[in-house]
Design an enzyme around this catalytic site. Structure first.
Site, mmCIF file in Angstrom:
data_model
loop_
_atom_site.group_PDB
_atom_site.id
_atom_site.type_symbol
_atom_site.label_atom_id
_atom_site.label_comp_id
_atom_site.label_asym_id
_atom_site.label_seq_id
_atom_site.Cartn_x
_atom_site.Cartn_y
_atom_site.Cartn_z
ATOM 1 C CB CYS A 1 17.987 -37.499 60.528
ATOM 2 S SG CYS A 1 19.456 -38.510 60.417
ATOM 3 C CB CYS B 1 20.368 -36.353 57.660
ATOM 4 S SG CYS B 1 19.625 -37.988 57.475
#
Length: 128
Positions: free
Chosen positions: A45, A48
């Site tokens: 991600c 993230c």
């Protein structure tokens, strides 16, 4: 004092969360993240990868006051499922990662969703 962090996955979250809630008198935060690649140590991600360092820096500044449960949502395919347990949980309602939640008592006291979890001033406001 180092930041107190506990990790959980979808499989063991319920048990880890119950223990986490009972163990510490500190302010409690739940950080929902995508799993990391074991070779690169990077998340699948991109949000993230951007937000984590900022979140950890802010939390570490309050290490004596906070405890963090990092909950890993799984790989991309697992997370994309519309019936992922944390997507359909009536309390958590996780829609994106990363999500940072302030937990107080038995309820969510505040949250930052994926699109805002990297913004330092918003993290500061949630930590107050």
């Amino acid at each position: 004092m180092p930041l107190t962090m506990v990790d959980a996955s979808v499989v063991d979250f319920a048990a880890v969360f119950q223990k986490f809630k009972a163990d510490s008198p500190r302010k409690k935060f739940l950080l929902f993240l995508a799993d990391k690649d074991p070779v690169s140590s990077l998340s699948w991600c991109p949000d993230c990868n951007v937000a984590e360092p900022v979140i950890y820096q802010k939390l570490a500044a309050l290490a004596d006051e906070v405890a963090v449960l990092r909950a890993f949502v799984g790989d991309r395919a697992t997370w994309r499922s519309p019936v992922h347990p944390w997507r359909v949980d009536p309390l958590l309602k996780i829609r994106g990662v990363p999500t940072l939640i302030r937990w107080d008592g038995d309820a969510i006291a505040g949250r930052l969703e994926d699109y805002e979890a990297h913004v330092p001033r918003k993290i500061d406001a949630l930590l107050q």
